[in-house]
Design a protein around this motif. Structure first.
Motif, PDB file in Angstrom:
ATOM      1  N   GLN A  42     103.209 -32.677  84.300  1.00 18.09           N
ATOM      2  CA  GLN A  42     104.036 -32.010  83.291  1.00 18.09           C
ATOM      3  C   GLN A  42     103.270 -31.870  81.967  1.00 18.09           C
ATOM      4  O   GLN A  42     103.250 -30.796  81.364  1.00 18.09           O
ATOM      5  CB  GLN A  42     105.317 -32.811  83.053  1.00 18.09           C
ATOM      6  CG  GLN A  42     106.289 -32.850  84.217  1.00 18.09           C
ATOM      7  CD  GLN A  42     107.483 -33.739  83.928  1.00 18.09           C
ATOM      8  OE1 GLN A  42     107.680 -34.201  82.808  1.00 18.09           O
ATOM      9  NE2 GLN A  42     108.292 -33.989  84.941  1.00 18.09           N
ATOM     10  N   ASN A  45     100.295 -29.432  82.394  1.00 24.74           N
ATOM     11  CA  ASN A  45     100.763 -28.047  82.518  1.00 24.74           C
ATOM     12  C   ASN A  45     101.203 -27.483  81.176  1.00 24.74           C
ATOM     13  O   ASN A  45     100.876 -26.347  80.815  1.00 24.74           O
ATOM     14  CB  ASN A  45     101.927 -27.961  83.514  1.00 24.74           C
ATOM     15  CG  ASN A  45     101.500 -28.118  84.954  1.00 24.74           C
ATOM     16  OD1 ASN A  45     100.342 -27.911  85.296  1.00 24.74           O
ATOM     17  ND2 ASN A  45     102.429 -28.497  85.818  1.00 24.74           N
ATOM     18  N   GLY A  46     101.959 -28.284  80.419  1.00 29.97           N
ATOM     19  CA  GLY A  46     102.458 -27.810  79.129  1.00 29.97           C
ATOM     20  C   GLY A  46     101.350 -27.548  78.131  1.00 29.97           C
ATOM     21  O   GLY A  46     101.309 -26.488  77.488  1.00 29.97           O
ATOM     22  N   GLN A  49      99.045 -24.469  79.226  1.00 26.88           N
ATOM     23  CA  GLN A  49      99.662 -23.164  78.982  1.00 26.88           C
ATOM     24  C   GLN A  49      99.642 -22.826  77.498  1.00 26.88           C
ATOM     25  O   GLN A  49      99.357 -21.685  77.105  1.00 26.88           O
ATOM     26  CB  GLN A  49     101.100 -23.153  79.497  1.00 26.88           C
ATOM     27  CG  GLN A  49     101.817 -21.810  79.356  1.00 26.88           C
ATOM     28  CD  GLN A  49     101.259 -20.735  80.270  1.00 26.88           C
ATOM     29  OE1 GLN A  49     101.141 -20.938  81.464  1.00 26.88           O
ATOM     30  NE2 GLN A  49     100.911 -19.582  79.710  1.00 26.88           N
ATOM     31  N   ARG A 274     114.526 -25.946  78.302  1.00 27.33           N
ATOM     32  CA  ARG A 274     114.412 -24.679  79.035  1.00 27.33           C
ATOM     33  C   ARG A 274     115.513 -23.699  78.652  1.00 27.33           C
ATOM     34  O   ARG A 274     115.405 -22.500  78.902  1.00 27.33           O
ATOM     35  CB  ARG A 274     114.449 -24.947  80.544  1.00 27.33           C
ATOM     36  CG  ARG A 274     113.226 -25.678  81.076  1.00 27.33           C
ATOM     37  CD  ARG A 274     113.392 -26.130  82.512  1.00 27.33           C
ATOM     38  NE  ARG A 274     114.417 -27.158  82.650  1.00 27.33           N
ATOM     39  CZ  ARG A 274     114.676 -27.825  83.777  1.00 27.33           C
ATOM     40  NH1 ARG A 274     113.977 -27.545  84.867  1.00 27.33           N
ATOM     41  NH2 ARG A 274     115.607 -28.755  83.827  1.00 27.33           N
ATOM     42  N   PHE A 286     105.794 -19.771  82.846  1.00 26.54           N
ATOM     43  CA  PHE A 286     105.610 -20.898  83.761  1.00 26.54           C
ATOM     44  C   PHE A 286     106.121 -20.552  85.156  1.00 26.54           C
ATOM     45  O   PHE A 286     105.465 -20.820  86.161  1.00 26.54           O
ATOM     46  CB  PHE A 286     106.357 -22.131  83.239  1.00 26.54           C
ATOM     47  CG  PHE A 286     105.584 -22.940  82.240  1.00 26.54           C
ATOM     48  CD1 PHE A 286     104.462 -23.652  82.627  1.00 26.54           C
ATOM     49  CD2 PHE A 286     105.989 -23.008  80.923  1.00 26.54           C
ATOM     50  CE1 PHE A 286     103.750 -24.414  81.705  1.00 26.54           C
ATOM     51  CE2 PHE A 286     105.292 -23.767  79.990  1.00 26.54           C
ATOM     52  CZ  PHE A 286     104.161 -24.467  80.396  1.00 26.54           C
ATOM     53  N   LYS A 287     107.295 -19.958  85.195  1.00 25.50           N
ATOM     54  CA  LYS A 287     107.896 -19.630  86.498  1.00 25.50           C
ATOM     55  C   LYS A 287     107.056 -18.620  87.261  1.00 25.50           C
ATOM     56  O   LYS A 287     106.996 -18.644  88.493  1.00 25.50           O
ATOM     57  CB  LYS A 287     109.322 -19.127  86.302  1.00 25.50           C
ATOM     58  CG  LYS A 287     110.279 -20.242  85.889  1.00 25.50           C
ATOM     59  CD  LYS A 287     111.703 -19.757  85.743  1.00 25.50           C
ATOM     60  CE  LYS A 287     112.649 -20.920  85.420  1.00 25.50           C
ATOM     61  NZ  LYS A 287     114.044 -20.474  85.226  1.00 25.50           N
ATOM     62  N   ARG A 289     104.016 -18.640  87.360  1.00 29.07           N
ATOM     63  CA  ARG A 289     102.939 -19.442  87.959  1.00 29.07           C
ATOM     64  C   ARG A 289     103.499 -20.472  88.945  1.00 29.07           C
ATOM     65  O   ARG A 289     102.810 -21.413  89.324  1.00 29.07           O
ATOM     66  CB  ARG A 289     102.141 -20.141  86.858  1.00 29.07           C
ATOM     67  CG  ARG A 289     101.457 -19.169  85.901  1.00 29.07           C
ATOM     68  CD  ARG A 289     100.832 -19.868  84.709  1.00 29.07           C
ATOM     69  NE  ARG A 289      99.770 -20.788  85.097  1.00 29.07           N
ATOM     70  CZ  ARG A 289      98.982 -21.422  84.227  1.00 29.07           C
ATOM     71  NH1 ARG A 289      99.149 -21.224  82.930  1.00 29.07           N
ATOM     72  NH2 ARG A 289      98.047 -22.229  84.646  1.00 29.07           N
ATOM     73  N   ILE A 291     105.707 -22.766  88.374  1.00 31.10           N
ATOM     74  CA  ILE A 291     105.855 -24.070  87.742  1.00 31.10           C
ATOM     75  C   ILE A 291     107.220 -24.130  87.057  1.00 31.10           C
ATOM     76  O   ILE A 291     107.570 -23.252  86.278  1.00 31.10           O
ATOM     77  CB  ILE A 291     104.756 -24.318  86.687  1.00 31.10           C
ATOM     78  CG1 ILE A 291     103.377 -24.392  87.353  1.00 31.10           C
ATOM     79  CG2 ILE A 291     105.026 -25.592  85.891  1.00 31.10           C
ATOM     80  CD1 ILE A 291     102.228 -24.450  86.363  1.00 31.10           C
ATOM     81  N   PRO A 293     109.078 -25.728  84.222  1.00 31.96           N
ATOM     82  CA  PRO A 293     108.710 -26.500  83.026  1.00 31.96           C
ATOM     83  C   PRO A 293     109.743 -27.559  82.680  1.00 31.96           C
ATOM     84  O   PRO A 293     110.328 -27.570  81.591  1.00 31.96           O
ATOM     85  CB  PRO A 293     108.591 -25.420  81.948  1.00 31.96           C
ATOM     86  CG  PRO A 293     109.581 -24.381  82.364  1.00 31.96           C
ATOM     87  CD  PRO A 293     109.544 -24.366  83.874  1.00 31.96           C
ATOM     88  N   THR A 297     107.210 -30.974  80.011  1.00 31.73           N
ATOM     89  CA  THR A 297     106.300 -29.828  80.019  1.00 31.73           C
ATOM     90  C   THR A 297     106.343 -29.085  78.686  1.00 31.73           C
ATOM     91  O   THR A 297     105.304 -28.844  78.055  1.00 31.73           O
ATOM     92  CB  THR A 297     106.650 -28.859  81.167  1.00 31.73           C
ATOM     93  OG1 THR A 297     106.746 -29.589  82.393  1.00 31.73           O
ATOM     94  CG2 THR A 297     105.602 -27.781  81.299  1.00 31.73           C
ATOM     95  N   TYR A 301     103.804 -28.584  75.358  1.00 35.71           N
ATOM     96  CA  TYR A 301     103.519 -27.259  74.801  1.00 35.71           C
ATOM     97  C   TYR A 301     103.758 -27.296  73.286  1.00 35.71           C
ATOM     98  O   TYR A 301     102.935 -26.815  72.496  1.00 35.71           O
ATOM     99  CB  TYR A 301     104.420 -26.217  75.471  1.00 35.71           C
ATOM    100  CG  TYR A 301     104.052 -24.785  75.182  1.00 35.71           C
ATOM    101  CD1 TYR A 301     103.417 -24.009  76.148  1.00 35.71           C
ATOM    102  CD2 TYR A 301     104.337 -24.193  73.946  1.00 35.71           C
ATOM    103  CE1 TYR A 301     103.082 -22.679  75.896  1.00 35.71           C
ATOM    104  CE2 TYR A 301     103.999 -22.882  73.680  1.00 35.71           C
ATOM    105  CZ  TYR A 301     103.371 -22.118  74.667  1.00 35.71           C
ATOM    106  OH  TYR A 301     103.024 -20.811  74.413  1.00 35.71           O
TER     107      TYR A 301
END
Length: 373
Positions: A42, A45-46, A49, A274, A286-287, A289, A291, A293, A297, A301
């Motif tokens: 998480q 990824n955050g 991105q 979200r 994200f979606k 990809r 993922i 979030p 996540t 970011y």
């Protein structure tokens, strides 16, 4: 010709060095491997991105961000090793760690190196209470989270038998103690207070003790791996009391471990980022990809967004200058909403709510959209 070649090579090396110096290095310290790797993913990824999006928009003060990822495996010693590695690499700021027990010693090593740190997930009170100038977090604190949990237990389980269990870690025990403090302040009490060891697999003795005490609810301070196993073994022994946990169980892997017994689990966490209208474009990215979030996540970011804003405002990547600016209390516009910091590095908007994990029409069990009013 040879002289010209030498000159050309030297010029090329100089240009490469100049370009390298122009990059701003940001480190990610997180459990990429080990029992908490789901949370490490998480955070990674955050932050990744965010860096990609910022670089596409021109970077920071015209300079590109370069990421360096360090795996702490939820081990404090490994976290300090990562911090020292970052210092030798010229990293200017760090996002992480996940575990409070890692963030606390890691922040000391980073402070020595003049590096600012923003954790998206470490909620232990001690993290920001030691007077370090470099410690910040985009999440709340355990006294805030425990206050919500304790008050809920006192109200909804009034007169019931409440067990308090923790994993002895700075995060787990700290959260359990804050929850118990808030429970007692509201007139409630507990019948069991028990510690387990992280990494344990067999909780049959604990479950037997809970059954013998005829507990009505189990509060657990710790992470999703042990929480899931405790629930599974409670159900195996026909103990149907619900479990309540904190933000340390906010990953879908929790359900994979706990099984169907995860349904009905209570959990404190911040309002679902979200759902923030400002986050829609990022969530969609994200979606795209594949993922989701979830949990931390978007908090990771936001940490990168804050670093970008502070470095842009100060026209510097110097850790102390960036930290001094962040401590001024000015609001930062982030994907999880406006965030400002106090002098300790804590956010000024404590915002924990209670969730319950419920079964969706497709049969999956999730906390998303299940905030309790």
């Amino acid at each position: 010709m040879r002289t010209l070649l030498r000159t050309g090579v030297a010029l090329g090396l100089l240009m490469s060095a100049t370009h390298a110096m122009a990059d701003i290095k940001i480190g990610i310290v997180a459990p990429i491997t080990g029992p908490n790797a789901a949370f490490g993913a998480q955070i990674k990824n955050g932050a990744t991105q965010a860096v990609e999006d910022i670089n596409k928009a021109g970077g920071i003060n015209g300079e590109k961000i370069v990421l360096s990822v360090g795996d702490d495996a939820s081990d404090p010693k490994q976290g300090v090793s990562v911090a020292n590695k970052f210092a030798s690499e010229g990293v200017k700021a760090v996002v992480g760690a996940f575990n409070s027990g890692v963030s606390i010693p890691t922040s000391d090593a980073l402070q020595e190196a003049g590096i600012v740190q923003i954790s998206p997930a470490s909620t232990a009170i001690k993290f920001t209470e030691r007077g370090n100038w470099n410690t910040f977090r985009t999440c709340g604190r355990d006294d805030q989270q425990g206050g919500v949990a304790g008050a809920y237990l006192a109200d909804k389980f009034k007169g019931k038998k409440i067990a308090i269990v923790h994993d002895k870690s700075p995060y787990g025990k700290g959260l359990a103690d804050e929850t118990l403090k808030a429970l007692k302040a509201k007139g409630g009490s507990n019948v069991i207070y028990e510690g387990i060891n992280p990494g344990e697999k067999d909780f049959s003795a604990l479950v037997s003790k809970l059954k013998q005490a005829q507990v009505d609810v189990v509060y657990y301070g710790g992470l999703h791996t042990e929480a899931g196993l405790i629930i599974r073994q409670m159900r195996d022994q026909s103990l149907n009391a619900p479990l309540m946990g904190g933000d340390g169980i906010t990953d879908r892997e929790f359900v994979q471990i706990a099984g169907p017994g995860a349904e009905g689990t209570y959990m404190t966490f911040s309002p679902d980022a979200r759902k923030n209208p400002k986050a829609k474009a990022i969530v969609d990215a994200f979606k795209a990809r594949k993922i989701d979030p979830e949990a931390y996540t978007l908090y990771s970011y936001a940490a990168v967004q804050i670093l970008q804003a502070a470095m842009t405002a100060t026209k510097s990547s110097d850790g102390k200058k960036v930290a001094d600016y962040m401590h001024q209390g000015k609001p930062f516009d982030t994907v999880i909403g406006d965030i400002s910091f106090d002098k300790k590095g804590d956010i000024t908007r404590p915002d924990y709510v209670m969730y319950v994990w419920k079964k969706a029409p497709d049969g999956s069990i999730n906390y998303a959209g299940n905030e309790i009013e």
